[in-house]
Design a protein around this motif. Structure first.
Motif, PDB file in Angstrom:
ATOM      1  N   UNK A  37       0.821  -1.207   0.000  1.00  0.00           N
ATOM      2  CA  UNK A  37       0.000   0.000   0.000  1.00  0.00           C
ATOM      3  C   UNK A  37       0.858   1.260   0.000  1.00  0.00           C
ATOM      4  N   UNK A  57       2.801   2.819  -1.917  1.00  0.00           N
ATOM      5  CA  UNK A  57       2.820   3.749  -3.056  1.00  0.00           C
ATOM      6  C   UNK A  57       1.672   4.740  -3.035  1.00  0.00           C
ATOM      7  N   UNK A  58       0.442   4.237  -3.000  1.00  0.00           N
ATOM      8  CA  UNK A  58      -0.689   5.174  -3.031  1.00  0.00           C
ATOM      9  C   UNK A  58      -0.889   5.852  -1.692  1.00  0.00           C
ATOM     10  N   UNK A  59      -0.466   5.197  -0.596  1.00  0.00           N
ATOM     11  CA  UNK A  59      -0.587   5.854   0.707  1.00  0.00           C
ATOM     12  C   UNK A  59       0.304   7.092   0.765  1.00  0.00           C
ATOM     13  N   UNK A  60       1.523   6.981   0.204  1.00  0.00           N
ATOM     14  CA  UNK A  60       2.423   8.134   0.152  1.00  0.00           C
ATOM     15  C   UNK A  60       1.772   9.301  -0.587  1.00  0.00           C
ATOM     16  N   UNK A  61       1.187   9.000  -1.767  1.00  0.00           N
ATOM     17  CA  UNK A  61       0.539  10.049  -2.557  1.00  0.00           C
ATOM     18  C   UNK A  61      -0.650  10.640  -1.804  1.00  0.00           C
TER      19      UNK A  61
END
Lengths: 93, 137
Positions: free
Chosen positions: B15, B17-21
């Motif tokens: 998760x 990748x999208x959690x960072x964004x």
């Protein structure tokens, strides 16, 4: 190597920005205009704490660390913009 | 409970990748829009003007955030793809050297030289490019 997904990142961060920005917008719609700055800053700190909590829960990491970090850096960022405004002569009433 | 098939579902790194964004976007939305609204309030304007300014900053910020993420992650992807192209060329031009290189990587991770060479050989029979991308880049 993690797989980079530009479209996913663009959509996620744009949607997250909209949700994040909707929170201070709600404050502006509801809070009394005379003391708006104070409402904005205090509610923003609460919003940041909630964001820290939610993100740590989703990521399965420690909640306290995330809340502390996001609150400290967020407060510093907002405090710095107040300080710059003050230096430029736009002091809060 | 844990089994070899569902093991990854107990981990959260997929998760990241999208959690960072999402964290970047939400954090920016809260801080930049609050700060901008506070600045506009300090000018002593009406609530109507304040709402207009805040909605404008919401729209502008969300679009700029999306565009920024798109170009920045794209540049990361371009770099990764260019590295993969370079790796393909190396595998074509000097397969022997690449085999030794892969074996050396496994040796550095703690395998014995014989084992490392064996692992490298077997993996390169399956999919040489995948083995190199995974372990070299």
């Amino acid at each position: 190597m993690t797989e980079a997904k530009p479209l996913q990142a663009a959509f996620t961060s744009g949607a997250a920005f909209t949700v994040g920005a909707a929170l201070p917008l709600t404050v502006i719609l509801l809070a009394p205009i005379e003391r708006m700055e104070y409402f904005l800053y205090s509610f923003s700190i609460v919003f940041l704490m909630v964001l820290g909590m939610v993100s740590a829960k989703i990521g399965g990491s420690k909640v306290s660390v995330a809340i502390l970090r996001i609150t400290i850096w967020g407060t510093l960022a907002m405090g710095a913009s107040v300080a710059i405004g003050y230096l430029l002569g736009v002091s809060i009433r | 409970m844990y089994s070899l098939d569902n093991y990854l579902s107990f981990h959260y790194i997929n998760r990241s990748n999208w959690l960072r964004a999402a964290v970047l976007g939400a954090n920016d939305g809260i801080i930049s829009v609050s700060s901008l609204a506070a600045g506009v309030v300090a000018s002593g304007t009406s609530r109507e003007n304040l709402i207009i300014a805040t909605v404008a900053s919401l729209i502008a910020g969300a679009l700029s955030m999306s565009a920024g993420e798109y170009v920045s992650v794209s540049s990361q992807k371009d770099t990764e793809n260019a590295d993969i192209q370079r790796e393909m060329k190396e595998l074509r031009d000097m397969p022997e050297f690449e085999l030794k290189h892969l074996a050396k990587i496994y040796e550095d991770r703690g395998l014995k030289p014989e084992t490392a060479l064996m692992v490298a050989k077997e993996l390169m029979e399956v999919d040489p490019l995948a083995a190199h991308i995974r372990d070299e880049l």
